[in-house]
Design an enzyme around this catalytic site. Sequence first.
Site, PDB file in Angstrom:
ATOM      1  CG  HIS A 363      45.720  49.087  52.717  1.00  0.00           C
ATOM      2  ND1 HIS A 363      46.565  48.775  53.763  1.00  0.00           N
ATOM      3  CD2 HIS A 363      44.727  49.825  53.240  1.00  0.00           C
ATOM      4  CE1 HIS A 363      46.066  49.288  54.877  1.00  0.00           C
ATOM      5  NE2 HIS A 363      44.951  49.932  54.585  1.00  0.00           N
ATOM      6  CE  LYS A 545      53.827  36.269  50.364  1.00  0.00           C
ATOM      7  NZ  LYS A 545      54.065  37.572  50.966  1.00  0.00           N
ATOM      8  NE  ARG A 546      45.285  39.669  50.285  1.00  0.00           N
ATOM      9  CZ  ARG A 546      45.314  40.594  49.333  1.00  0.00           C
ATOM     10  NH1 ARG A 546      44.438  40.566  48.349  1.00  0.00           N
ATOM     11  NH2 ARG A 546      46.199  41.571  49.347  1.00  0.00           N
ATOM     12  CE  LYS A 551      49.117  39.067  48.332  1.00  0.00           C
ATOM     13  NZ  LYS A 551      49.839  39.907  49.305  1.00  0.00           N
ATOM     14  CB  THR A 653      52.128  42.828  57.638  1.00  0.00           C
ATOM     15  OG1 THR A 653      51.040  42.095  57.070  1.00  0.00           O
ATOM     16  CG2 THR A 653      51.844  44.312  57.549  1.00  0.00           C
ATOM     17  CE  LYS A 657      51.787  39.584  60.630  1.00  0.00           C
ATOM     18  NZ  LYS A 657      50.622  39.329  59.773  1.00  0.00           N
TER      19      LYS A 657
HETATM   20  C1  26Q Z   1      38.039  45.653  46.260  1.00  0.00           C
HETATM   21  C2  26Q Z   1      36.950  45.794  45.432  1.00  0.00           C
HETATM   22  C3  26Q Z   1      35.947  44.860  45.446  1.00  0.00           C
HETATM   23  C4  26Q Z   1      36.036  43.778  46.305  1.00  0.00           C
HETATM   24  C5  26Q Z   1      37.126  43.642  47.158  1.00  0.00           C
HETATM   25  C6  26Q Z   1      38.125  44.569  47.114  1.00  0.00           C
HETATM   26  C7  26Q Z   1      39.294  44.394  47.990  1.00  0.00           C
HETATM   27  C8  26Q Z   1      39.209  43.673  49.153  1.00  0.00           C
HETATM   28  C9  26Q Z   1      40.309  43.500  49.975  1.00  0.00           C
HETATM   29  C10 26Q Z   1      40.517  44.948  47.667  1.00  0.00           C
HETATM   30  C11 26Q Z   1      41.603  44.763  48.488  1.00  0.00           C
HETATM   31  C12 26Q Z   1      41.508  44.042  49.658  1.00  0.00           C
HETATM   32  C13 26Q Z   1      42.631  43.791  50.539  1.00  0.00           C
HETATM   33  C14 26Q Z   1      43.797  44.308  50.371  1.00  0.00           C
HETATM   34  C15 26Q Z   1      44.937  44.010  51.239  1.00  0.00           C
HETATM   35  O1  26Q Z   1      44.893  43.186  52.120  1.00  0.00           O
HETATM   36  N1  26Q Z   1      46.053  44.703  50.991  1.00  0.00           N
HETATM   37  C16 26Q Z   1      47.283  44.489  51.724  1.00  0.00           C
HETATM   38  O2  26Q Z   1      47.329  45.429  52.779  1.00  0.00           O
HETATM   39  C17 26Q Z   1      48.445  45.199  53.613  1.00  0.00           C
HETATM   40  C18 26Q Z   1      48.355  46.154  54.769  1.00  0.00           C
HETATM   41  O3  26Q Z   1      48.664  47.452  54.353  1.00  0.00           O
HETATM   42  C19 26Q Z   1      49.739  45.353  52.837  1.00  0.00           C
HETATM   43  O4  26Q Z   1      50.801  44.997  53.668  1.00  0.00           O
HETATM   44  C20 26Q Z   1      49.728  44.463  51.605  1.00  0.00           C
HETATM   45  O5  26Q Z   1      50.882  44.741  50.809  1.00  0.00           O
HETATM   46  C21 26Q Z   1      48.481  44.682  50.804  1.00  0.00           C
HETATM   47  O6  26Q Z   1      48.409  43.760  49.736  1.00  0.00           O
END
Ligand code: 26Q
Length: 809
Positions: A363, A545-546, A551, A653, A657
């Site tokens: 992702h 979004k986050r 972003k 995503t 929406k």
């Molecule tokens: C990694 C290492 C240590 C701690 C946390 C993390 C971590 C946690 C959550 C790294 C990434 C995430 C979340 C990522 C995420 O939400 N990615 C999104 O995934 C969506 C679904 O595929 C995509 O549409 C988005 O583009 C993408 O940002």
Amino acid sequence: MDIATPQADVEVRGTSQTALKKAILEHLAYSVGKDADHAVARDWAVALSLAARDRVIDRWMQTTREVYRTDAKRVYYLSMEFLIGRLLSDTLSNLGILETAKAALDELGVRYDTIAESEPDAALGNGGLGRLAACFLDSMSNLGIPAYGHGIRYRHGLFRQKIGDGWQLEEAEDWLAQGNPWEFRRPEVHYPIGFGGVVAAAEGDRAVWTPGETVLAAAFDTPVAGWGGHHVNTLRLWSAKPTGGFDLGHFNQGQFLEAAAPEVLAETICRVLYPDDTTPEGQELRLKQEYFFTSASLQDLLRRFVNHHDDLARLPNHAAVQMNDTHPAIAVPELVRLLVDDHGIGFDKALEITRGCLAYTNHTLLPEALERWPRGLVGAILPRHLQLIERIDQGFATVVAKAQPPVDFEAVRILDTGGDAVRMGNHRINGVSALHTDLMQRTVFHDLNTVLPGRIVNQTNGITPRRWMKVCNPGLSKLVAQAIGDGWVGDLERIEALAPFADDAGFRADFRTVKQENKRRLSDRIVALTGQKVDPDAMFDVQIKRLHEYKRQLLNALEAVAHYQAIQQAPDADWQPRVKVIAGKAFPGYEMAKLIIKLINDVAKVVNADPAVRDRFKIVFLPNYNVSLAEVIIPAAELSEQISTAGMEASGTGNMKFALNGALTIGTLDGANVEIAERVGADNIFIFGLTADEVAAARAAGHDPCRYIDASPALAGAIDAIASGAFSPDDPDRFRAITDDLTGHDYFMVTADFHAYAAAQRTVDGAYGDQDDWTQRAVLNTSHAGWFSSDRTIRGYARDIWDVPVGTG
Ligand code: 26Q
């Protein structure tokens, strides 16, 4: 579709208004223990949820029996996050009884909307990856795919965000405080999960691992009903418990804390999502969390398999395990370990079986989000796994040695010897948009793609139309159903039939009325949350979004400052009124993201209070962005901000929406925006800025922000105003970190894209001025968004990765 009609042999409780009313009152009395006169909103919500749950259970059991009977292959979706949000409206709607339930409550003098609001939002995730998992659960049920979602039952989900003096404040969310009517505790389903200890060699490939510490993973099941309620899958979340009974000995000696220690230690594992991992203790906890839920899920699937089969070599014919990002990647050595050490299978065969079962979705290409575990930590917590990882790594070396063209083993190996870390994630892999997959193949996974060509495939993300249209936008759903029927709910590609209605003036007027109603609903919510009044006739421009630098909420804020300055300079010009809505949470340790939130709030305060601006520009930051808030914001949006630095947003995503709900996108050619543009057509989207290749080239050549700042008085003016404290008179230096970065490195290319973005915003203003034309484009966005259904995505996974059959939907 015969929504509430059960299969002949399934006993299902009544779904008439009378039956529902009776069921609600019965649960209120006998499950909640209240009478109608004393019940508060939450009591009614629990009573209704239990009544709805009852109507899912017979079908749930029927599904389970059917899957056992046919011995169908099951999908196991392993995810650190499930952002399910609220379940009440979604479940009632999927069962086809939402309107009946509302009427039943009316009869009882209770407003459905009020009680629905009392359900806590299950925020067991932080963003797109978690919401995708929730949409996939819905689609797998809709398509009749036997599936389990597996994750952690966090005691506190993602933090609750408050805004204090413009700053993000974090509070622990207590979503389970008032009980969870949807889940079933399964005390009999539990597995030991070990950590640390020692490994002794045994015969053959086997080893005996004696962990130094063991906790129990206990199952909690939530039924997930698909559209029509025919197929019901299970979300099984794991909660940690101590292995031993309560230590009465310590307790009776007055050592109360010692007596409670095992419970506290076990429960630490599932206490919070993403514990701060900047300390070694935090890192250890995170690795334990990942191993905890992964091991429990694999033990569970193996138990289910061996109960009915004896040839483990056939496991890949019966189980497909999807790893949602690298978080469950320890599944690779864990499944090998279970097969070798517990089931006596040889290492090579075990690895072959494991490869046949497991697949991994990527992702992100951001290096800091690709997990790498210090070798010492893995060795200390999972000593047996480290041995197996080393062995897998050696085997991989022989594959890499044969690669043509030759590949540097160090670039692809599982053990990153340079950084002395364990690198996760060399498996069957998919990307989440066409561009992202292409970039994976060309950049981060280039060498792997050479060694194992064809391994990296694309499955562009999708969203469930049940929640993201039918439930969140009842006005538009009804209008669309009047025009083309309601077949699109179970099969979104049918919404294409709406396209001709874009040319129908009457339909456009109705479409506008619905949007206006949704804007009014959001305006009310804005007042309730912030006290801020906004004009529902202004254009609603939304970025939710986050919070992350890639972003580029900062690009949005900078352009807002420039726009504000332009209004100040020509207060009597004919400005298109606009309400800019921004919402999102920043990771607690991400200082820059938190400072950007403060900037947005400080700018909003000045702009919103300036009498020269009047109603022509308002900026609103909504606190505590979550699934439920998104459900109110998205139907009201007219302009969708998807403005990431090209090449950095894997898919997005939210973008889908918004398009489905009739917003036009202003965005870069990034992630799934590319595919949205292809489908809605260039006339119905506002694309601007550098492409991914141009970003890469600009970085390689050495990006110089000053070049762009010197060339753009608007950009220079905005940065100067921020740097001089125009929005932070109490602390003029507050945003130094931001302005220094913009004029220094600007890794995210904000300055490079500013001019094109501002120009695109003025094109948007012009287009919005012609309401009829705008609405035509909005209708075309809705009608061309059908491909972005998560049903389509799941069909792709089922066909290309899992090899499971799919129902009609
Ligand atoms: C990694 C290492 C240590 C701690 C946390 C993390 C971590 C946690 C959550 C790294 C990434 C995430 C979340 C990522 C995420 O939400 N990615 C999104 O995934 C969506 C679904 O595929 C995509 O549409 C988005 O583009 C993408 O940002």
